[in-house]
Design a protein around this motif. Structure first.
Motif, mmCIF file in Angstrom:
data_model
loop_
_atom_site.group_PDB
_atom_site.id
_atom_site.type_symbol
_atom_site.label_atom_id
_atom_site.label_comp_id
_atom_site.label_asym_id
_atom_site.label_seq_id
_atom_site.Cartn_x
_atom_site.Cartn_y
_atom_site.Cartn_z
ATOM 1 N N UNK A 32 -0.015 2.175 7.292
ATOM 2 C CA UNK A 32 -1.418 1.778 7.468
ATOM 3 C C UNK A 32 -2.270 2.945 7.935
ATOM 4 N N UNK A 33 -1.744 3.724 8.870
ATOM 5 C CA UNK A 33 -2.465 4.896 9.361
ATOM 6 C C UNK A 33 -2.766 5.868 8.232
ATOM 7 N N UNK A 34 -1.752 6.194 7.444
ATOM 8 C CA UNK A 34 -1.926 7.186 6.377
ATOM 9 C C UNK A 34 -2.883 6.705 5.288
ATOM 10 N N UNK A 35 -2.723 5.469 4.846
ATOM 11 C CA UNK A 35 -3.560 4.969 3.751
ATOM 12 C C UNK A 35 -5.029 4.872 4.154
ATOM 13 N N UNK A 36 -5.314 4.239 5.256
ATOM 14 C CA UNK A 36 -6.704 4.064 5.666
ATOM 15 C C UNK A 36 -7.276 5.378 6.188
ATOM 16 N N UNK A 37 -6.457 6.190 6.819
ATOM 17 C CA UNK A 37 -6.913 7.508 7.263
ATOM 18 C C UNK A 37 -7.376 8.359 6.087
ATOM 19 N N UNK A 38 -6.637 8.311 4.994
ATOM 20 C CA UNK A 38 -7.039 9.059 3.785
ATOM 21 C C UNK A 38 -8.329 8.518 3.197
ATOM 22 N N UNK A 39 -8.484 7.199 3.205
ATOM 23 C CA UNK A 39 -9.728 6.605 2.698
ATOM 24 C C UNK A 39 -10.911 7.052 3.549
ATOM 25 N N UNK A 75 -8.547 10.243 11.386
ATOM 26 C CA UNK A 75 -7.703 9.908 12.534
ATOM 27 C C UNK A 75 -8.154 8.611 13.200
ATOM 28 N N UNK A 76 -9.471 8.431 13.354
ATOM 29 C CA UNK A 76 -9.975 7.214 14.010
ATOM 30 C C UNK A 76 -9.636 5.966 13.198
ATOM 31 N N UNK A 77 -10.040 5.960 11.934
ATOM 32 C CA UNK A 77 -9.803 4.767 11.115
ATOM 33 C C UNK A 77 -8.331 4.572 10.801
ATOM 34 N N UNK A 78 -7.582 5.660 10.693
ATOM 35 C CA UNK A 78 -6.139 5.539 10.526
ATOM 36 C C UNK A 78 -5.496 4.892 11.741
ATOM 37 N N UNK A 79 -5.961 5.264 12.925
ATOM 38 C CA UNK A 79 -5.443 4.664 14.156
ATOM 39 C C UNK A 79 -5.770 3.180 14.225
ATOM 40 N N UNK A 80 -7.001 2.841 13.895
ATOM 41 C CA UNK A 80 -7.391 1.425 13.894
ATOM 42 C C UNK A 80 -6.504 0.641 12.927
#
Length: 146
Positions: A32-39, A75-80
Motif C-alpha cells: 500500500x505504501x509503495x503503490x499510493x506513494x508512487x501515485x 512519503x506522506x500519502x504512502x504512509x497514510x
C-alpha cells in the motif's frame, strides 16, 4: 434517422511489485505504501511540470524543490495508505469477517492515528477519524459496485 453506437473499454495498466517480508500483514502495508506513494509522487511531478511550463523556465533550485516535494508527497500519502491497509487487514483478522465495516473502522483508525501524529487538537482528531471513515467506506462501496 440512423444512429451510431460506440462501444469499448478503458483499462489502466497493472503494475505489480511483490515484496516478501515474511509477514503477510507487513507485505500488505508495504505494498500500500509503495503503490499510493508512487501515485502521490507522480501527482506532485505533474503539478510541478505544469508550473514549470507556466513559468517558461526552470532553475537548479526549483528542480531540487520539485524533487523534494515529490518525495514528501509520496512519503506522506504512502504512509497514510500503508497505515490504512494494515489497519483494515488487522480489523478483518480480528473480526473474522470481510465486509465494508472493516474499511469504515480502518479508515476511522487511520484518520485518528495520522491526525494525532500531527496535532494535539482532540476535535481535529475526531473530525479526521470521521473523514477517514467516510472516505474509506465510500471507496469500498464504489469498489464493490463497479
Amino acid at each position: 434517422m440512423p444512429r451510431t453506437r460506440i462501444s469499448g473499454t478503458l483499462s489502466s495498466p497493472k503494475v505489480d511489485l511483490i515484496i516478501d517480508t515474511g509477514n503477510p500483514f507487513l507485505n500488505l502495508t508495504v505494498d500500500g505504501f509503495l503503490k499510493i506513494g508512487c501515485v502521490a509522487a507522480t501527482k506532485a511531478a505533474a503539478e510541478e511540470a505544469y508550473y514549470i511550463v507556466k513559468r517558461g523556465s526552470i532553475s537548479h533550485h526549483k528542480f531540487e524543490d520539485s524533487l523534494k516535494k515529490m518525495c514528501k508527497e509520496g512519503a506522506y500519502w504512502g504512509t497514510v495508505a500503508g497505515v490504512y491497509v494494515g489497519l483494515e487487514d488487522g480489523v478483518e483478522r480480528i473480526r473474522g469477517v470481510r465486509d465494508w465495516k472493516n474499511a469504515m473502522i480502518g479508515g476511522a483508525l487511520t484518520g485518528a492515528v495520522i491526525s494525532a501524529a500531527s496535532n494535539k487538537n482532540k476535535d481535529k482528531i475526531v473530525m479526521d477519524a470521521i473523514a477517514g471513515s467516510a472516505i474509506a467506506t465510500a471507496a469500498e462501496f464504489i469498489n464493490h459496485f463497479t
